[in-house]
Design a protein around this motif. Structure first.
Motif, PDB file in Angstrom:
ATOM      1  N   PRO A  12     -17.604  42.391 -58.182  1.00 20.32           N
ATOM      2  CA  PRO A  12     -18.975  41.948 -57.925  1.00 20.32           C
ATOM      3  C   PRO A  12     -18.993  40.833 -56.885  1.00 20.32           C
ATOM      4  O   PRO A  12     -18.077  39.999 -56.835  1.00 20.32           O
ATOM      5  CB  PRO A  12     -19.443  41.425 -59.286  1.00 20.32           C
ATOM      6  CG  PRO A  12     -18.552  42.097 -60.280  1.00 20.32           C
ATOM      7  CD  PRO A  12     -17.225  42.250 -59.590  1.00 20.32           C
ATOM      8  N   GLY A  13     -20.032  40.816 -56.084  1.00 21.55           N
ATOM      9  CA  GLY A  13     -20.196  39.748 -55.116  1.00 21.55           C
ATOM     10  C   GLY A  13     -20.477  38.430 -55.814  1.00 21.55           C
ATOM     11  O   GLY A  13     -20.992  38.400 -56.935  1.00 21.55           O
ATOM     12  N   VAL A  14     -20.126  37.339 -55.155  1.00 20.18           N
ATOM     13  CA  VAL A  14     -20.369  35.991 -55.667  1.00 20.18           C
ATOM     14  C   VAL A  14     -20.964  35.145 -54.550  1.00 20.18           C
ATOM     15  O   VAL A  14     -20.884  35.495 -53.369  1.00 20.18           O
ATOM     16  CB  VAL A  14     -19.074  35.333 -56.214  1.00 20.18           C
ATOM     17  CG1 VAL A  14     -18.546  36.104 -57.429  1.00 20.18           C
ATOM     18  CG2 VAL A  14     -18.012  35.221 -55.136  1.00 20.18           C
ATOM     19  N   GLU A  15     -21.515  34.008 -54.920  1.00 19.18           N
ATOM     20  CA  GLU A  15     -22.173  33.156 -53.937  1.00 19.18           C
ATOM     21  C   GLU A  15     -21.216  32.686 -52.838  1.00 19.18           C
ATOM     22  O   GLU A  15     -21.611  32.525 -51.688  1.00 19.18           O
ATOM     23  CB  GLU A  15     -22.836  31.969 -54.633  1.00 19.18           C
ATOM     24  CG  GLU A  15     -23.957  31.395 -53.825  1.00 19.18           C
ATOM     25  CD  GLU A  15     -24.924  30.551 -54.644  1.00 19.18           C
ATOM     26  OE1 GLU A  15     -25.662  29.796 -53.984  1.00 19.18           O
ATOM     27  OE2 GLU A  15     -24.942  30.639 -55.868  1.00 19.18           O
ATOM     28  N   GLU A  44     -27.872  30.677 -44.574  1.00 18.04           N
ATOM     29  CA  GLU A  44     -29.019  30.218 -45.373  1.00 18.04           C
ATOM     30  C   GLU A  44     -30.172  31.213 -45.323  1.00 18.04           C
ATOM     31  O   GLU A  44     -30.884  31.396 -46.312  1.00 18.04           O
ATOM     32  CB  GLU A  44     -29.475  28.821 -44.947  1.00 18.04           C
ATOM     33  CG  GLU A  44     -28.577  27.722 -45.487  1.00 18.04           C
ATOM     34  CD  GLU A  44     -28.336  27.816 -46.991  1.00 18.04           C
ATOM     35  OE1 GLU A  44     -29.307  27.892 -47.777  1.00 18.04           O
ATOM     36  OE2 GLU A  44     -27.154  27.821 -47.385  1.00 18.04           O
ATOM     37  N   GLU A  45     -30.368  31.863 -44.193  1.00 21.84           N
ATOM     38  CA  GLU A  45     -31.413  32.888 -44.100  1.00 21.84           C
ATOM     39  C   GLU A  45     -31.059  34.104 -44.944  1.00 21.84           C
ATOM     40  O   GLU A  45     -31.941  34.806 -45.429  1.00 21.84           O
ATOM     41  CB  GLU A  45     -31.608  33.313 -42.643  1.00 21.84           C
ATOM     42  CG  GLU A  45     -32.241  32.243 -41.777  1.00 21.84           C
ATOM     43  CD  GLU A  45     -32.184  32.576 -40.296  1.00 21.84           C
ATOM     44  OE1 GLU A  45     -33.089  32.130 -39.573  1.00 21.84           O
ATOM     45  OE2 GLU A  45     -31.234  33.275 -39.860  1.00 21.84           O
ATOM     46  N   ARG A  46     -29.783  34.355 -45.098  1.00 20.16           N
ATOM     47  CA  ARG A  46     -29.316  35.529 -45.848  1.00 20.16           C
ATOM     48  C   ARG A  46     -29.177  35.249 -47.348  1.00 20.16           C
ATOM     49  O   ARG A  46     -29.039  36.164 -48.149  1.00 20.16           O
ATOM     50  CB  ARG A  46     -27.963  35.956 -45.251  1.00 20.16           C
ATOM     51  CG  ARG A  46     -27.543  37.343 -45.579  1.00 20.16           C
ATOM     52  CD  ARG A  46     -28.240  38.388 -44.730  1.00 20.16           C
ATOM     53  NE  ARG A  46     -27.533  39.640 -44.924  1.00 20.16           N
ATOM     54  CZ  ARG A  46     -28.109  40.802 -45.136  1.00 20.16           C
ATOM     55  NH1 ARG A  46     -29.405  40.906 -45.115  1.00 20.16           N
ATOM     56  NH2 ARG A  46     -27.394  41.878 -45.333  1.00 20.16           N
ATOM     57  N   ARG A  47     -29.220  33.976 -47.740  1.00 24.47           N
ATOM     58  CA  ARG A  47     -29.044  33.592 -49.150  1.00 24.47           C
ATOM     59  C   ARG A  47     -30.019  34.304 -50.100  1.00 24.47           C
ATOM     60  O   ARG A  47     -29.601  34.785 -51.154  1.00 24.47           O
ATOM     61  CB  ARG A  47     -29.127  32.081 -49.312  1.00 24.47           C
ATOM     62  CG  ARG A  47     -28.851  31.605 -50.747  1.00 24.47           C
ATOM     63  CD  ARG A  47     -28.852  30.087 -50.861  1.00 24.47           C
ATOM     64  NE  ARG A  47     -27.851  29.470 -50.009  1.00 24.47           N
ATOM     65  CZ  ARG A  47     -26.547  29.425 -50.274  1.00 24.47           C
ATOM     66  NH1 ARG A  47     -26.082  29.952 -51.371  1.00 24.47           N
ATOM     67  NH2 ARG A  47     -25.720  28.839 -49.429  1.00 24.47           N
ATOM     68  N   PRO A  48     -31.319  34.398 -49.806  1.00 23.94           N
ATOM     69  CA  PRO A  48     -32.222  35.097 -50.738  1.00 23.94           C
ATOM     70  C   PRO A  48     -31.787  36.549 -50.996  1.00 23.94           C
ATOM     71  O   PRO A  48     -31.894  37.045 -52.117  1.00 23.94           O
ATOM     72  CB  PRO A  48     -33.588  35.036 -50.050  1.00 23.94           C
ATOM     73  CG  PRO A  48     -33.495  33.829 -49.166  1.00 23.94           C
ATOM     74  CD  PRO A  48     -32.063  33.794 -48.687  1.00 23.94           C
ATOM     75  N   TRP A  49     -31.307  37.223 -49.956  1.00 23.92           N
ATOM     76  CA  TRP A  49     -30.787  38.589 -50.126  1.00 23.92           C
ATOM     77  C   TRP A  49     -29.632  38.590 -51.121  1.00 23.92           C
ATOM     78  O   TRP A  49     -29.611  39.393 -52.054  1.00 23.92           O
ATOM     79  CB  TRP A  49     -30.345  39.137 -48.769  1.00 23.92           C
ATOM     80  CG  TRP A  49     -29.491  40.353 -48.848  1.00 23.92           C
ATOM     81  CD1 TRP A  49     -29.925  41.650 -48.965  1.00 23.92           C
ATOM     82  CD2 TRP A  49     -28.064  40.414 -48.829  1.00 23.92           C
ATOM     83  NE1 TRP A  49     -28.847  42.505 -49.028  1.00 23.92           N
ATOM     84  CE2 TRP A  49     -27.685  41.764 -48.949  1.00 23.92           C
ATOM     85  CE3 TRP A  49     -27.061  39.456 -48.734  1.00 23.92           C
ATOM     86  CZ2 TRP A  49     -26.371  42.178 -48.974  1.00 23.92           C
ATOM     87  CZ3 TRP A  49     -25.745  39.861 -48.752  1.00 23.92           C
ATOM     88  CH2 TRP A  49     -25.407  41.213 -48.873  1.00 23.92           C
ATOM     89  N   LEU A  50     -28.672  37.692 -50.925  1.00 28.19           N
ATOM     90  CA  LEU A  50     -27.513  37.624 -51.814  1.00 28.19           C
ATOM     91  C   LEU A  50     -27.944  37.312 -53.245  1.00 28.19           C
ATOM     92  O   LEU A  50     -27.545  38.008 -54.187  1.00 28.19           O
ATOM     93  CB  LEU A  50     -26.520  36.563 -51.324  1.00 28.19           C
ATOM     94  CG  LEU A  50     -25.308  36.351 -52.225  1.00 28.19           C
ATOM     95  CD1 LEU A  50     -24.278  37.445 -51.980  1.00 28.19           C
ATOM     96  CD2 LEU A  50     -24.694  34.992 -52.002  1.00 28.19           C
ATOM     97  N   LEU A  51     -28.764  36.288 -53.419  1.00 29.56           N
ATOM     98  CA  LEU A  51     -29.173  35.889 -54.767  1.00 29.56           C
ATOM     99  C   LEU A  51     -29.956  36.987 -55.475  1.00 29.56           C
ATOM    100  O   LEU A  51     -29.829  37.166 -56.685  1.00 29.56           O
ATOM    101  CB  LEU A  51     -29.982  34.592 -54.716  1.00 29.56           C
ATOM    102  CG  LEU A  51     -29.211  33.355 -54.263  1.00 29.56           C
ATOM    103  CD1 LEU A  51     -30.138  32.148 -54.182  1.00 29.56           C
ATOM    104  CD2 LEU A  51     -28.018  33.082 -55.153  1.00 29.56           C
ATOM    105  N   SER A  52     -30.738  37.764 -54.728  1.00 34.64           N
ATOM    106  CA  SER A  52     -31.500  38.844 -55.359  1.00 34.64           C
ATOM    107  C   SER A  52     -30.564  39.860 -56.014  1.00 34.64           C
ATOM    108  O   SER A  52     -30.890  40.435 -57.048  1.00 34.64           O
ATOM    109  CB  SER A  52     -32.422  39.525 -54.345  1.00 34.64           C
ATOM    110  OG  SER A  52     -31.688  40.331 -53.438  1.00 34.64           O
TER     111      SER A  52
END
Length: 172
Positions: A12-15, A44-52
């Motif tokens: 699984p992906g992680v932060e 930082e722009e891509r963070r919401p994608w990752l967190l979702s």
């Protein structure tokens, strides 16, 4: 869930993957019509994608790494197909690989793990939109039981050229 081979591990992906995943995706933004994004992202722009993806097990993010170096070779995701509630049992899936990871079975490992992760979820169909031409992606999806259901002709313009997108569907 971890899937392993002698060379590649899927997890699984992680932060902490954010910067490497952003760099990998930005390669496709800058160099190819595979994504229709036209401007590169900062982490930082891509963070919401990752967190979702990290916060919703119905929409997983899986990462393939080299077993020894832990370098990211690619990732696969399942995302919401459309925002309206009636579409909630459908997902859009995708795989992105580093340029040197193609032809090594990394995409296959990622999709095996992704569809295994979706097995216990309330997901009825998976869809993939593939910018054309992309024979490697067409073959990967066909190998996983996707069938071509239509093509949007010249639906996106990037690098001064109009590109088709072939749509594939898989029953889960």
């Amino acid at each position: 869930m971890v899937s392993e081979s002698t060379e590649v591990q899927v997890r699984p992906g992680v932060e902490d993957d954010l910067e490497a995943l952003t760099d990998l995706y930005n390669h496709y933004v800058r160099e190819t019509p595979i994504t229709f994004d036209t401007a590169v992202f900062t982490p930082e722009e891509r963070r919401p994608w990752l967190l979702s993806h990290l916060e919703d097990e119905r929409h997983p993010l899986l990462v393939a790494t080299e077993a020894i170096s832990n370098r990211i070779l690619g990732y696969a995701t399942a995302s919401r197909f459309r925002p309206k509630a009636a579409y909630d049992t459908s997902v859009e899936v995708t795989v992105y690989l580093t340029p040197d990871a193609g032809g090594r079975g990394v995409g296959t490992l990622l999709y095996k793990a992704l569809f295994e992760a979706l097995t216990d979820q309330d997901v009825h169909r998976a869809y993939a939109g593939i910018a054309q031409p992309n024979e490697a992606s067409d073959r990967l999806h066909t190998r996983f039981g996707f069938r071509h259901v239509g093509t949007y002709r010249e639906v996106g313009r990037k690098f001064g050229t109009y590109w088709d997108v072939a749509w594939y569907e898989k029953e889960l």
